[in-house]
Design a protein around this motif. Sequence first.
Motif, PDB file in Angstrom:
ATOM      1  N   GLU A 105       8.400  50.009   5.885  1.00 31.73           N
ATOM      2  CA  GLU A 105       9.665  49.421   5.424  1.00 31.73           C
ATOM      3  C   GLU A 105      10.485  48.830   6.554  1.00 31.73           C
ATOM      4  O   GLU A 105      10.971  47.702   6.463  1.00 31.73           O
ATOM      5  N   LYS A 106      10.644  49.588   7.649  1.00 30.62           N
ATOM      6  CA  LYS A 106      11.475  49.076   8.742  1.00 30.62           C
ATOM      7  C   LYS A 106      10.855  47.832   9.377  1.00 30.62           C
ATOM      8  O   LYS A 106      11.557  46.874   9.732  1.00 30.62           O
ATOM      9  N   THR A 107       9.529  47.830   9.504  1.00 30.78           N
ATOM     10  CA  THR A 107       8.838  46.677  10.091  1.00 30.78           C
ATOM     11  C   THR A 107       8.993  45.454   9.197  1.00 30.78           C
ATOM     12  O   THR A 107       9.230  44.340   9.678  1.00 30.78           O
ATOM     13  N   MET A 108       8.885  45.651   7.897  1.00 29.95           N
ATOM     14  CA  MET A 108       9.047  44.557   6.942  1.00 29.95           C
ATOM     15  C   MET A 108      10.475  44.011   6.965  1.00 29.95           C
ATOM     16  O   MET A 108      10.700  42.797   6.992  1.00 29.95           O
ATOM     17  N   ASN A 109      11.457  44.904   6.993  1.00 30.27           N
ATOM     18  CA  ASN A 109      12.851  44.483   6.918  1.00 30.27           C
ATOM     19  C   ASN A 109      13.324  43.739   8.159  1.00 30.27           C
ATOM     20  O   ASN A 109      14.228  42.901   8.081  1.00 30.27           O
ATOM     21  N   LEU A 110      12.731  44.051   9.310  1.00 29.68           N
ATOM     22  CA  LEU A 110      13.152  43.391  10.562  1.00 29.68           C
ATOM     23  C   LEU A 110      12.339  42.147  10.881  1.00 29.68           C
ATOM     24  O   LEU A 110      12.635  41.438  11.852  1.00 29.68           O
ATOM     25  N   ALA A 111      11.330  41.854  10.065  1.00 32.31           N
ATOM     26  CA  ALA A 111      10.421  40.743  10.365  1.00 32.31           C
ATOM     27  C   ALA A 111      11.136  39.398  10.424  1.00 32.31           C
ATOM     28  O   ALA A 111      10.733  38.499  11.173  1.00 32.31           O
ATOM     29  N   GLU A 112      12.201  39.246   9.656  1.00 30.78           N
ATOM     30  CA  GLU A 112      12.889  37.950   9.608  1.00 30.78           C
ATOM     31  C   GLU A 112      13.450  37.533  10.965  1.00 30.78           C
ATOM     32  O   GLU A 112      13.657  36.347  11.228  1.00 30.78           O
ATOM     33  N   TRP A 113      13.682  38.521  11.849  1.00 32.86           N
ATOM     34  CA  TRP A 113      14.197  38.190  13.174  1.00 32.86           C
ATOM     35  C   TRP A 113      13.197  37.378  13.998  1.00 32.86           C
ATOM     36  O   TRP A 113      13.578  36.635  14.898  1.00 32.86           O
ATOM     37  N   PHE A 114      11.910  37.529  13.685  1.00 38.41           N
ATOM     38  CA  PHE A 114      10.880  36.943  14.543  1.00 38.41           C
ATOM     39  C   PHE A 114      10.050  35.861  13.845  1.00 38.41           C
ATOM     40  O   PHE A 114       9.094  35.344  14.427  1.00 38.41           O
ATOM     41  N   ALA A 115      10.392  35.545  12.621  1.00 35.21           N
ATOM     42  CA  ALA A 115       9.629  34.549  11.863  1.00 35.21           C
ATOM     43  C   ALA A 115       9.602  33.215  12.605  1.00 35.21           C
ATOM     44  O   ALA A 115      10.610  32.799  13.192  1.00 35.21           O
ATOM     45  N   PRO A 116       8.463  32.517  12.605  1.00 30.80           N
ATOM     46  CA  PRO A 116       8.365  31.236  13.316  1.00 30.80           C
ATOM     47  C   PRO A 116       9.077  30.095  12.601  1.00 30.80           C
ATOM     48  O   PRO A 116       9.103  28.975  13.081  1.00 30.80           O
ATOM     49  N   LEU A 117       9.638  30.377  11.424  1.00 29.98           N
ATOM     50  CA  LEU A 117      10.418  29.386  10.688  1.00 29.98           C
ATOM     51  C   LEU A 117      11.877  29.811  10.693  1.00 29.98           C
ATOM     52  O   LEU A 117      12.193  30.999  10.746  1.00 29.98           O
ATOM     53  N   SER A 118      12.782  28.842  10.596  1.00 28.44           N
ATOM     54  CA  SER A 118      14.185  29.181  10.434  1.00 28.44           C
ATOM     55  C   SER A 118      14.387  29.747   9.040  1.00 28.44           C
ATOM     56  O   SER A 118      13.535  29.603   8.158  1.00 28.44           O
ATOM     57  N   MET A 119      15.520  30.371   8.799  1.00 27.01           N
ATOM     58  CA  MET A 119      15.786  30.948   7.484  1.00 27.01           C
ATOM     59  C   MET A 119      15.791  29.859   6.420  1.00 27.01           C
ATOM     60  O   MET A 119      15.268  30.047   5.314  1.00 27.01           O
ATOM     61  N   ASP A 120      16.362  28.711   6.736  1.00 32.91           N
ATOM     62  CA  ASP A 120      16.365  27.587   5.778  1.00 32.91           C
ATOM     63  C   ASP A 120      14.941  27.146   5.463  1.00 32.91           C
ATOM     64  O   ASP A 120      14.614  26.844   4.309  1.00 32.91           O
ATOM     65  N   ASP A 121      14.097  27.101   6.498  1.00 29.99           N
ATOM     66  CA  ASP A 121      12.694  26.724   6.282  1.00 29.99           C
ATOM     67  C   ASP A 121      12.003  27.726   5.366  1.00 29.99           C
ATOM     68  O   ASP A 121      11.227  27.354   4.481  1.00 29.99           O
ATOM     69  N   GLU A 122      12.265  29.020   5.603  1.00 29.81           N
ATOM     70  CA  GLU A 122      11.643  30.062   4.780  1.00 29.81           C
ATOM     71  C   GLU A 122      12.105  29.974   3.328  1.00 29.81           C
ATOM     72  O   GLU A 122      11.304  30.125   2.398  1.00 29.81           O
ATOM     73  N   ILE A 123      13.397  29.717   3.150  1.00 24.91           N
ATOM     74  CA  ILE A 123      13.932  29.585   1.787  1.00 24.91           C
ATOM     75  C   ILE A 123      13.295  28.393   1.088  1.00 24.91           C
ATOM     76  O   ILE A 123      12.840  28.491  -0.060  1.00 24.91           O
ATOM     77  N   ASN A 124      13.255  27.270   1.775  1.00 24.44           N
ATOM     78  CA  ASN A 124      12.675  26.054   1.177  1.00 24.44           C
ATOM     79  C   ASN A 124      11.199  26.248   0.852  1.00 24.44           C
ATOM     80  O   ASN A 124      10.712  25.750  -0.167  1.00 24.44           O
ATOM     81  N   ASP A 125      10.497  26.963   1.738  1.00 23.02           N
ATOM     82  CA  ASP A 125       9.083  27.224   1.500  1.00 23.02           C
ATOM     83  C   ASP A 125       8.887  28.067   0.240  1.00 23.02           C
ATOM     84  O   ASP A 125       8.012  27.778  -0.592  1.00 23.02           O
ATOM     85  N   LEU A 126       9.726  29.096   0.057  1.00 22.02           N
ATOM     86  CA  LEU A 126       9.618  29.931  -1.142  1.00 22.02           C
ATOM     87  C   LEU A 126      10.038  29.161  -2.392  1.00 22.02           C
ATOM     88  O   LEU A 126       9.428  29.324  -3.458  1.00 22.02           O
ATOM     89  N   VAL A 127      11.056  28.316  -2.270  1.00 23.33           N
ATOM     90  CA  VAL A 127      11.483  27.494  -3.412  1.00 23.33           C
ATOM     91  C   VAL A 127      10.325  26.637  -3.916  1.00 23.33           C
ATOM     92  O   VAL A 127      10.080  26.546  -5.124  1.00 23.33           O
ATOM     93  N   GLU A 128       9.575  26.048  -2.989  1.00 20.60           N
ATOM     94  CA  GLU A 128       8.440  25.209  -3.390  1.00 20.60           C
ATOM     95  C   GLU A 128       7.369  26.036  -4.097  1.00 20.60           C
ATOM     96  O   GLU A 128       6.755  25.580  -5.067  1.00 20.60           O
ATOM     97  N   LYS A 129       7.141  27.254  -3.615  1.00 18.05           N
ATOM     98  CA  LYS A 129       6.148  28.121  -4.266  1.00 18.05           C
ATOM     99  C   LYS A 129       6.593  28.510  -5.672  1.00 18.05           C
ATOM    100  O   LYS A 129       5.791  28.520  -6.617  1.00 18.05           O
ATOM    101  N   LEU A 130       7.885  28.821  -5.829  1.00 24.70           N
ATOM    102  CA  LEU A 130       8.396  29.200  -7.148  1.00 24.70           C
ATOM    103  C   LEU A 130       8.392  28.004  -8.105  1.00 24.70           C
ATOM    104  O   LEU A 130       8.100  28.153  -9.299  1.00 24.70           O
ATOM    105  N   LYS A 131       8.684  26.830  -7.580  1.00 18.97           N
ATOM    106  CA  LYS A 131       8.633  25.628  -8.418  1.00 18.97           C
ATOM    107  C   LYS A 131       7.215  25.373  -8.924  1.00 18.97           C
ATOM    108  O   LYS A 131       7.021  24.935 -10.072  1.00 18.97           O
TER     109      LYS A 131
END
Length: 335
Positions: free
Chosen positions: A253-279
Amino acid sequence: MEKRPLFFRNAGEMGDVLSQAKGLAKKVQLLKAQQAEVLAQKQELEKKQNEVDPGQKEILAKELQNISRLEETVSEKLARLERTQEAIENIINENQDKIREKILTREEVEFIKLKYFTLIRSRLATKSITSPVSSNSYCEKDWKLTLMENEIVAKTMRGIIKSHNDLYFDIIYSVPFDLEGYVYKKKGMEVTDLIKNFINTRDNESYNALVLACPTGWSDEIKSHVETMSHSSASVYLVDLAEKQMFFNRNDEKTMNLAEWFAPLSMDDEINDLVEKLKLDIKNGDIQFRADKVVEKYKVPRKIVISAFHNIAESKNAELIDRSEGAKDIILLMR
C-alpha cells in the motif's frame, strides 16, 4: 515522440548483436595480424631452404610443415569469423532505419535525464506529503535537496533539532553501458548490489524510497524481483523513461500510494492518459465506473482516477455519484 531503445536478439545464443559485432571486429583484426605474421615466417623459411646445406633442409621442411598447418588453422578461424561478422552486418543493415531512429546518443540521454529530474524537482517544490511510517506531514519548504550529476537525494527532517530523516528519497539516473557514444541496452541484474545496500542501510523509523530511472528500460528479470519486494519502511521503484512506465510492488500500500511522486509522466499527463483509456471503455459499451475498481484495473493512484472522472463528467454526458448517495465508492455514470 520520444525514441525507444532497440535491443536485438536472435533465436540462439548470439546475444546482443551490436556488442557481438564490436567484439568480432577486434577478433578479425587480431587474426589478420596473426595470419600476416605466419605468412611472413613461411616465406622466410622457404627462402632459407635454398640457402642451407642438405642436412638442414629436412629440419626446415618440418618447420615449414608446422607453419603451413598453423596458417591453415588461422585461415579457417578467420573465415568463420568473417562469415559470422557478415551475418551480423546484414542484420544491422536490414534494420538501419530502426537503429537510426531508436538508438540514443549521449546527448539525447542527457536531455532525457534533464526532463525527468526537472519533473521530480517540480513535484518536490509544489507538493505536500505525509510519511506513511510516522504520519508526519510536510510541505514543499521542508525538503532538503542534494543535487548531483546523476542523482537527487531529497530528505525531510523531524524533531526540534531536526536530526532524523523522516522521509528519504534517492532518485538515481542509471545509464547502461554505451557503445562508442550510443546507448541501447536495457539495465538488469547489475543493480542488485545497489538495491541490497539501500535496503540494508535503512532504518524502520523513516520512509525510504530508492528510484532507479533508466532511459532504455529494464530487463524482465530485475522487474520481476522488484515487483515482489516488500519492506516495512522502504520501497524500490524502477522507472522506464523509454516506455513511460514504472515497476514496483503494487500490492504494498505505501509503495503504491507514493508512486505518483516518481512517475515519468506529469500528473496532467497521467490524468489525460487515463481519460483516453476510459473513453475507449465507454466506446466499447461500459457505462459505469467505480473508482476503486478503476484503481485496481489500471494500477494508478486514486487521485488520478478521481481527476479523470471529473474531466469526463465535465466534457461528456456523465455524472458523478458519491458515498453520500449510497454508492460504495465514487462512481462515474454515463447518461
